[in-house]
Design a protein around this motif. Structure first.
Motif, PDB file in Angstrom:
ATOM      1  N   LEU A  85     -14.508  -9.969  32.140  1.00  0.00           N
ATOM      2  CA  LEU A  85     -14.406 -10.777  33.353  1.00  0.00           C
ATOM      3  C   LEU A  85     -13.749  -9.997  34.481  1.00  0.00           C
ATOM      4  N   VAL A  86     -12.712  -9.218  34.157  1.00  0.00           N
ATOM      5  CA  VAL A  86     -12.054  -8.392  35.177  1.00  0.00           C
ATOM      6  C   VAL A  86     -13.023  -7.338  35.719  1.00  0.00           C
ATOM      7  N   LEU A  87     -13.818  -6.748  34.833  1.00  0.00           N
ATOM      8  CA  LEU A  87     -14.809  -5.768  35.283  1.00  0.00           C
ATOM      9  C   LEU A  87     -15.869  -6.413  36.174  1.00  0.00           C
ATOM     10  N   ASP A  88     -16.208  -7.647  35.867  1.00  0.00           N
ATOM     11  CA  ASP A  88     -17.196  -8.340  36.708  1.00  0.00           C
ATOM     12  C   ASP A  88     -16.641  -8.579  38.110  1.00  0.00           C
ATOM     13  N   VAL A  89     -15.361  -8.946  38.194  1.00  0.00           N
ATOM     14  CA  VAL A  89     -14.740  -9.117  39.515  1.00  0.00           C
ATOM     15  C   VAL A  89     -14.687  -7.778  40.247  1.00  0.00           C
ATOM     16  N   ALA A  90     -14.352  -6.708  39.510  1.00  0.00           N
ATOM     17  CA  ALA A  90     -14.280  -5.386  40.149  1.00  0.00           C
ATOM     18  C   ALA A  90     -15.646  -4.887  40.594  1.00  0.00           C
ATOM     19  N   SER A  91     -16.723  -5.382  39.974  1.00  0.00           N
ATOM     20  CA  SER A  91     -18.061  -4.919  40.340  1.00  0.00           C
ATOM     21  C   SER A  91     -18.465  -5.371  41.738  1.00  0.00           C
ATOM     22  N   PHE A  92     -17.755  -6.321  42.335  1.00  0.00           N
ATOM     23  CA  PHE A  92     -18.075  -6.739  43.695  1.00  0.00           C
ATOM     24  C   PHE A  92     -17.798  -5.632  44.712  1.00  0.00           C
ATOM     25  N   PHE A  93     -17.001  -4.633  44.321  1.00  0.00           N
ATOM     26  CA  PHE A  93     -16.693  -3.530  45.216  1.00  0.00           C
ATOM     27  C   PHE A  93     -17.663  -2.361  45.049  1.00  0.00           C
ATOM     28  N   ILE A  94     -18.666  -2.517  44.183  1.00  0.00           N
ATOM     29  CA  ILE A  94     -19.711  -1.506  44.046  1.00  0.00           C
ATOM     30  C   ILE A  94     -20.688  -1.647  45.213  1.00  0.00           C
ATOM     31  N   ASP A  95     -21.200  -0.524  45.677  1.00  0.00           N
ATOM     32  CA  ASP A  95     -22.142  -0.540  46.799  1.00  0.00           C
ATOM     33  C   ASP A  95     -23.390  -1.331  46.417  1.00  0.00           C
ATOM     34  N   THR A  96     -23.777  -2.251  47.286  1.00  0.00           N
ATOM     35  CA  THR A  96     -24.928  -3.113  47.004  1.00  0.00           C
ATOM     36  C   THR A  96     -26.251  -2.504  47.442  1.00  0.00           C
TER      37      THR A  96
END
Length: 238
Positions: A85-96
């Motif tokens: 779940l923490v990794l999923d939240v952090a994935s929002f900062f990946i370039d879209t």
């Protein structure tokens, strides 16, 4: 230990050891692969009447109390799912702009699916209600699934913006742009290019606003979900 009585009762049954002694001895031989803990063994005698034959007989009743150890589930299921779940939240900062973000989220969803399969094999299937650990894993699975849908929508909006920019660039190339020097264009062509650029910026702006808004709502939902589960766990513990 058995005692013969020549009168009304033919056989009296007594335990060989008392309950504390039986509990201590049983703990030495109790093997549940670390999943269960033997708490206590109570021994009681009861006199029962057989209604069909109309005679009394003795019974020894052993009441065994065991408890499931939570540390095993915490280290094997709860903690890894929380990291996902923490990794999923952090994935929002990946370039879209690319497809790496969507692939990463799908991998997380598949990992949660594996955890649910392990949980299904571990928990008893005769439970009257869904355990809290099942609600925990299923809730996080749904949250990550909704996050994937949001990523698909944002990627679609970004793609629409990229298409508009590509159309403007192709128009510039067709009118003779070379080495940064453009030929004079007619006013209608310039207006069309400006409209396409504004449309491109509009799609990109909507995508970014959607991403940021969903991130804030996503974090709030996670906090509320975990808080409610924590309160329910405290209530059921007592």
């Amino acid at each position: 230990m058995f005692t013969f009585v020549p009168k009304e009762k033919n056989l009296l049954i007594y335990p060989l050891n008392n309950a504390p002694s039986v509990t201590v001895d049983s703990r030495e031989f109790f093997d549940a692969q670390g999943e269960w803990e033997l708490l206590n063994i109570n021994i009681s005698r009861a006199e029962t009447t057989n209604a069909f034959y109309n005679y009394d007989y003795d019974q020894l009743i052993y009441q065994i109390t065991i408890k499931r150890r939570p540390l095993l589930y915490f280290t094997n299921i709860i903690l890894p799912v929380c990291f996902f779940l923490v990794l999923d939240v952090a994935s929002f900062f990946i370039d879209t702009s690319g497809s790496d973000k969507l692939s990463f989220k799908v991998t997380l969803l598949l990992s949660i699916s594996v955890m649910l399969l392990i949980l299904n094999d571990t928990l008893p299937s005769t439970a009257d209600k869904i355990p809290l650990i099942g609600v925990y894993c299923s809730g996080i699975f749904c949250l990550i699934g909704i996050s994937i849908l949001e990523t698909i929508i944002v990627n679609y909006l970004m793609a629409k913006g990229s298409e508009s920019r590509s159309a403007v660039e192709n128009t510039d190339a067709a009118t003779g742009c070379d080495d940064g020097v453009r030929d004079l264009q007619s006013p209608p062509d310039s207006v069309i290019d400006q409209n396409e650029m504004q449309r491109s910026f509009s799609w990109t702006r909507v995508a970014r606003i959607t991403d940021v808004t969903f991130l804030v709502l996503y974090i709030i939902t996670i906090i509320v979900f975990l808080s409610v589960l924590g309160k329910l766990w405290v209530v059921e513990s007592y």
